[in-house]
Design a protein around this motif. Structure first.
Motif, PDB file in Angstrom:
ATOM      1  N   GLU A  68     -12.352  33.587  14.881  1.00  0.00           N
ATOM      2  CA  GLU A  68     -11.246  32.915  14.220  1.00  0.00           C
ATOM      3  C   GLU A  68     -10.308  32.346  15.277  1.00  0.00           C
ATOM      4  O   GLU A  68      -9.922  33.051  16.212  1.00  0.00           O
ATOM      5  CB  GLU A  68     -10.490  33.899  13.318  1.00  0.00           C
ATOM      6  N   LEU A  69      -9.978  31.079  15.124  1.00  0.00           N
ATOM      7  CA  LEU A  69      -9.163  30.378  16.112  1.00  0.00           C
ATOM      8  C   LEU A  69      -7.957  29.754  15.436  1.00  0.00           C
ATOM      9  O   LEU A  69      -8.085  29.120  14.388  1.00  0.00           O
ATOM     10  CB  LEU A  69      -9.967  29.261  16.785  1.00  0.00           C
ATOM     11  N   THR A  70      -6.791  29.901  16.040  1.00  0.00           N
ATOM     12  CA  THR A  70      -5.618  29.150  15.613  1.00  0.00           C
ATOM     13  C   THR A  70      -4.864  28.690  16.840  1.00  0.00           C
ATOM     14  O   THR A  70      -4.815  29.389  17.856  1.00  0.00           O
ATOM     15  CB  THR A  70      -4.664  29.998  14.738  1.00  0.00           C
ATOM     16  N   GLY A  71      -4.290  27.502  16.756  1.00  0.00           N
ATOM     17  CA  GLY A  71      -3.526  26.999  17.888  1.00  0.00           C
ATOM     18  C   GLY A  71      -3.051  25.581  17.655  1.00  0.00           C
ATOM     19  O   GLY A  71      -3.224  25.009  16.583  1.00  0.00           O
ATOM     20  N   ARG A  72      -2.454  25.014  18.681  1.00  0.00           N
ATOM     21  CA  ARG A  72      -1.956  23.646  18.599  1.00  0.00           C
ATOM     22  C   ARG A  72      -3.124  22.671  18.628  1.00  0.00           C
ATOM     23  O   ARG A  72      -4.002  22.759  19.483  1.00  0.00           O
ATOM     24  CB  ARG A  72      -1.009  23.350  19.768  1.00  0.00           C
ATOM     25  N   ASP A  73      -3.141  21.738  17.686  1.00  0.00           N
ATOM     26  CA  ASP A  73      -4.207  20.744  17.637  1.00  0.00           C
ATOM     27  C   ASP A  73      -3.960  19.666  18.679  1.00  0.00           C
ATOM     28  O   ASP A  73      -2.817  19.359  19.021  1.00  0.00           O
ATOM     29  CB  ASP A  73      -4.270  20.117  16.246  1.00  0.00           C
ATOM     30  N   ARG A  74      -5.052  19.102  19.198  1.00  0.00           N
ATOM     31  CA  ARG A  74      -4.968  17.978  20.141  1.00  0.00           C
ATOM     32  C   ARG A  74      -6.326  17.291  20.179  1.00  0.00           C
ATOM     33  O   ARG A  74      -7.354  17.896  19.850  1.00  0.00           O
ATOM     34  CB  ARG A  74      -4.577  18.454  21.540  1.00  0.00           C
ATOM     35  N   PRO A  75      -6.367  16.010  20.568  1.00  0.00           N
ATOM     36  CA  PRO A  75      -7.648  15.311  20.660  1.00  0.00           C
ATOM     37  C   PRO A  75      -8.597  16.010  21.624  1.00  0.00           C
ATOM     38  O   PRO A  75      -8.204  16.431  22.713  1.00  0.00           O
ATOM     39  CB  PRO A  75      -7.246  13.918  21.180  1.00  0.00           C
ATOM     40  N   GLY A  76      -9.850  16.157  21.215  1.00  0.00           N
ATOM     41  CA  GLY A  76     -10.863  16.748  22.079  1.00  0.00           C
ATOM     42  C   GLY A  76     -10.941  18.264  22.027  1.00  0.00           C
ATOM     43  O   GLY A  76     -11.821  18.856  22.663  1.00  0.00           O
ATOM     44  N   LEU A  77     -10.032  18.905  21.273  1.00  0.00           N
ATOM     45  CA  LEU A  77     -10.022  20.371  21.244  1.00  0.00           C
ATOM     46  C   LEU A  77     -11.335  20.932  20.707  1.00  0.00           C
ATOM     47  O   LEU A  77     -11.906  21.867  21.281  1.00  0.00           O
ATOM     48  CB  LEU A  77      -8.851  20.868  20.394  1.00  0.00           C
ATOM     49  N   LEU A  78     -11.828  20.370  19.611  1.00  0.00           N
ATOM     50  CA  LEU A  78     -13.060  20.884  19.020  1.00  0.00           C
ATOM     51  C   LEU A  78     -14.235  20.726  19.973  1.00  0.00           C
ATOM     52  O   LEU A  78     -15.093  21.614  20.072  1.00  0.00           O
ATOM     53  CB  LEU A  78     -13.343  20.159  17.697  1.00  0.00           C
ATOM     54  N   SER A  79     -14.279  19.620  20.687  1.00  0.00           N
ATOM     55  CA  SER A  79     -15.341  19.402  21.672  1.00  0.00           C
ATOM     56  C   SER A  79     -15.319  20.484  22.742  1.00  0.00           C
ATOM     57  O   SER A  79     -16.367  21.016  23.131  1.00  0.00           O
ATOM     58  CB  SER A  79     -15.172  18.022  22.310  1.00  0.00           C
TER      59      SER A  79
ATOM     60  N   LEU B 199      -9.392  31.331  24.453  1.00  0.00           N
ATOM     61  CA  LEU B 199      -7.935  31.374  24.498  1.00  0.00           C
ATOM     62  C   LEU B 199      -7.387  30.421  25.553  1.00  0.00           C
ATOM     63  O   LEU B 199      -6.381  29.744  25.337  1.00  0.00           O
ATOM     64  CB  LEU B 199      -7.458  32.796  24.767  1.00  0.00           C
ATOM     65  N   CYS B 200      -8.068  30.339  26.691  1.00  0.00           N
ATOM     66  CA  CYS B 200      -7.644  29.389  27.736  1.00  0.00           C
ATOM     67  C   CYS B 200      -7.705  27.959  27.215  1.00  0.00           C
ATOM     68  O   CYS B 200      -6.832  27.133  27.518  1.00  0.00           O
ATOM     69  CB  CYS B 200      -8.534  29.543  28.966  1.00  0.00           C
ATOM     70  N   ILE B 201      -8.746  27.654  26.426  1.00  0.00           N
ATOM     71  CA  ILE B 201      -8.863  26.314  25.843  1.00  0.00           C
ATOM     72  C   ILE B 201      -7.707  26.053  24.879  1.00  0.00           C
ATOM     73  O   ILE B 201      -7.096  24.978  24.879  1.00  0.00           O
ATOM     74  CB  ILE B 201     -10.210  26.165  25.106  1.00  0.00           C
ATOM     75  N   LEU B 202      -7.387  27.037  24.042  1.00  0.00           N
ATOM     76  CA  LEU B 202      -6.329  26.857  23.061  1.00  0.00           C
ATOM     77  C   LEU B 202      -4.950  26.732  23.704  1.00  0.00           C
ATOM     78  O   LEU B 202      -4.104  25.963  23.256  1.00  0.00           O
ATOM     79  CB  LEU B 202      -6.323  28.037  22.081  1.00  0.00           C
ATOM     80  N   ILE B 203      -4.736  27.503  24.780  1.00  0.00           N
ATOM     81  CA  ILE B 203      -3.434  27.459  25.446  1.00  0.00           C
ATOM     82  C   ILE B 203      -3.193  26.104  26.090  1.00  0.00           C
ATOM     83  O   ILE B 203      -2.127  25.512  25.951  1.00  0.00           O
ATOM     84  CB  ILE B 203      -3.332  28.574  26.511  1.00  0.00           C
ATOM     85  N   GLY B 204      -4.209  25.578  26.793  1.00  0.00           N
ATOM     86  CA  GLY B 204      -4.015  24.325  27.516  1.00  0.00           C
ATOM     87  C   GLY B 204      -2.887  24.457  28.514  1.00  0.00           C
ATOM     88  O   GLY B 204      -2.787  25.461  29.215  1.00  0.00           O
ATOM     89  N   ASP B 205      -2.000  23.494  28.525  1.00  0.00           N
ATOM     90  CA  ASP B 205      -0.863  23.543  29.455  1.00  0.00           C
ATOM     91  C   ASP B 205       0.467  23.627  28.716  1.00  0.00           C
ATOM     92  O   ASP B 205       1.512  23.323  29.269  1.00  0.00           O
ATOM     93  CB  ASP B 205      -0.879  22.309  30.365  1.00  0.00           C
ATOM     94  N   ARG B 206       0.421  24.054  27.419  1.00  0.00           N
ATOM     95  CA  ARG B 206       1.650  24.121  26.630  1.00  0.00           C
ATOM     96  C   ARG B 206       1.729  25.444  25.876  1.00  0.00           C
ATOM     97  O   ARG B 206       0.720  26.060  25.565  1.00  0.00           O
ATOM     98  CB  ARG B 206       1.713  22.958  25.622  1.00  0.00           C
ATOM     99  N   ASP B 207       2.939  25.867  25.603  1.00  0.00           N
ATOM    100  CA  ASP B 207       3.197  27.043  24.761  1.00  0.00           C
ATOM    101  C   ASP B 207       2.491  28.291  25.265  1.00  0.00           C
ATOM    102  O   ASP B 207       1.924  29.065  24.496  1.00  0.00           O
ATOM    103  CB  ASP B 207       2.749  26.766  23.312  1.00  0.00           C
ATOM    104  N   LYS B 208       2.527  28.517  26.565  1.00  0.00           N
ATOM    105  CA  LYS B 208       1.803  29.650  27.118  1.00  0.00           C
ATOM    106  C   LYS B 208       2.358  30.984  26.627  1.00  0.00           C
ATOM    107  O   LYS B 208       1.633  31.960  26.514  1.00  0.00           O
ATOM    108  CB  LYS B 208       1.842  29.584  28.643  1.00  0.00           C
ATOM    109  N   ARG B 209       3.648  31.028  26.320  1.00  0.00           N
ATOM    110  CA  ARG B 209       4.240  32.298  25.903  1.00  0.00           C
ATOM    111  C   ARG B 209       3.778  32.719  24.514  1.00  0.00           C
ATOM    112  O   ARG B 209       3.926  33.866  24.126  1.00  0.00           O
ATOM    113  CB  ARG B 209       5.763  32.184  25.921  1.00  0.00           C
ATOM    114  N   SER B 210       3.223  31.809  23.741  1.00  0.00           N
ATOM    115  CA  SER B 210       2.839  32.133  22.373  1.00  0.00           C
ATOM    116  C   SER B 210       1.379  32.550  22.252  1.00  0.00           C
ATOM    117  O   SER B 210       0.901  32.801  21.161  1.00  0.00           O
ATOM    118  CB  SER B 210       3.087  30.928  21.457  1.00  0.00           C
ATOM    119  N   ALA B 211       0.648  32.623  23.349  1.00  0.00           N
ATOM    120  CA  ALA B 211      -0.767  32.984  23.295  1.00  0.00           C
ATOM    121  C   ALA B 211      -0.947  34.416  22.816  1.00  0.00           C
ATOM    122  O   ALA B 211      -0.132  35.290  23.113  1.00  0.00           O
ATOM    123  CB  ALA B 211      -1.399  32.819  24.671  1.00  0.00           C
TER     124      ALA B 211
END
Length: 351
Positions: free
Chosen positions: A31-42, A96-108
């Motif tokens: 189960e995955l939840t996080g901020r959506d962005r282009p290319g995330l699913l890929s 989790l690293c993919i979902l975090i990206g470079d934003r909102d690291k404190r909410s991981a």
């Protein structure tokens, strides 16, 4: 006899981004939840392919810049569920690293599920826990348009809160609204559902579990926002692409990579495997959320295969609903779709 909604589903604390993994009889569920962005699913499917995981089914929803997904995987070599703790930990960490990206690291956040529930019900719970219903200040200008779908008023003489919902009809609309009321711990005492023509009307008489109505403006607005979100989560924006081909390991990774390389963003997806066949549906926009140009779609089809990837421009939300007419909650067991809600634990009988 009266019917009310029972809080049988588990409650979930707010997780702004999470990766949950659980073992099942035939597959492992992620189960995955996080901020959506282009290319995330890929990127998600590429990580799973690199970890020798075969995706046998998945469903992905996006709403209000958030993404939720339930992914069923097996081991690439054996076809069995993945239950090795070290391997599951690695899968969770990389995703989790993919979902975090470079934003909102404190909410991981990461967690392991301890129960199982219906996939679409779980997606509602995940997005609700992720607070996809929150309205940003930048969106306030369009709030009145969103809120035209739902009104919430107190019926003082009867001690109820009355929820009225009016919006374009579509399949599973009742399911989506009932799930939301249940997960918000409301009890429905009476309801009228009208689905005639292109518009649906729903009226619910609700109270808190302690029997009290809604007693603050903040709670009233929160309920409106949550029901609006429940209506819109399943709304499919973009062009509908249908993929049907012989299933193989890495198929989703390759297809979504081609989408990403051509500037397509997936707003919703349904992935299934029927025997040896992969039957997948993707709704895509461009990276800015705008309609995709026809030449881009044709370029993607040529790269994937013209006979494999087809375009269906009919909006998914406009499919004719299976159940129409006038329903009352007192007769809810007579409707096939509402029986389904009962078996999911959304509805219970009280004498």
């Amino acid at each position: 006899m009266s019917q009310s909604l029972g809080p049988r589903g588990p409650s979930f604390r707010s997780l702004r981004r999470s990766v949950d993994v659980q073992g099942a009889a035939e597959h492992t569920t992620i189960e995955l939840t996080g901020r959506d962005r282009p290319g995330l699913l890929s990127e998600i499917f590429a990580v799973l392919a690199g970890l020798k995981c075969n995706v046998v089914a998945s469903e992905i929803w996006t709403h209000n810049s958030r993404m939720a997904s339930v992914v069923y995987i097996t081991d690439e070599a054996t076809g069995l569920p993945i239950d090795d703790p070290d391997r599951l930990t690695k899968i969770k960490q990389l995703l989790l690293c993919i979902l975090i990206g470079d934003r909102d690291k404190r909410s991981a956040n990461t967690a392991v599920s301890v129960g199982s529930t219906h996939k679409e019900r779980r997606l509602h719970q995940m997005m609700y826990a992720d607070r996809d219903y929150d309205v940003d200040d930048a969106d306030c200008s369009s709030a009145s348009e969103r809120n035209r779908f739902v009104t919430v008023e107190n019926c003082v003489d009867k001690g109820y809160t009355v929820v009225n919902l009016r919006c374009p009809d579509r399949p599973k609309l009742i399911f989506d609204t009932v799930c939301t009321l249940t997960d918000m711990q409301y009890v429905v005492y009476h309801a009228i559902i009208i689905a005639e023509g292109p518009e649906a009307c729903q009226e619910y008489f609700i109270r808190h579990m302690d029997g009290s109505p809604i007693n603050s403006e903040a709670e009233r607005q929160r309920l409106i926002n949550c029901l609006e979100a429940a209506i819109r989560r399943r709304t499919s924006e973009g062009v509908r692409l249908e993929l049907c081909s012989e299933d193989r390991v890495g198929l989703l990774s390759d297809v979504t990579r081609i989408f990403r390389e051509n500037g397509l963003s997936v707003t919703r997806a349904e992935v299934t495997t029927r025997g040896s066949q992969a039957v997948n549906v993707f709704f895509v926009t461009d990276s800015s959320g705008h309609p995709v140009k026809s030449e881009t779609i044709e370029a993607v089809r040529k790269e994937i295969g013209l006979t494999i990837l087809n375009v269906n421009d009919d909006a998914y939300s406009k499919s004719p609903p299976q159940e129409r007419g006038l329903l009352s909650l007192g007769n809810i067991f007579r409707s096939k779709s509402e029986k389904f809600l009962y078996h999911l634990g959304l509805i219970k009988s009280n004498s």
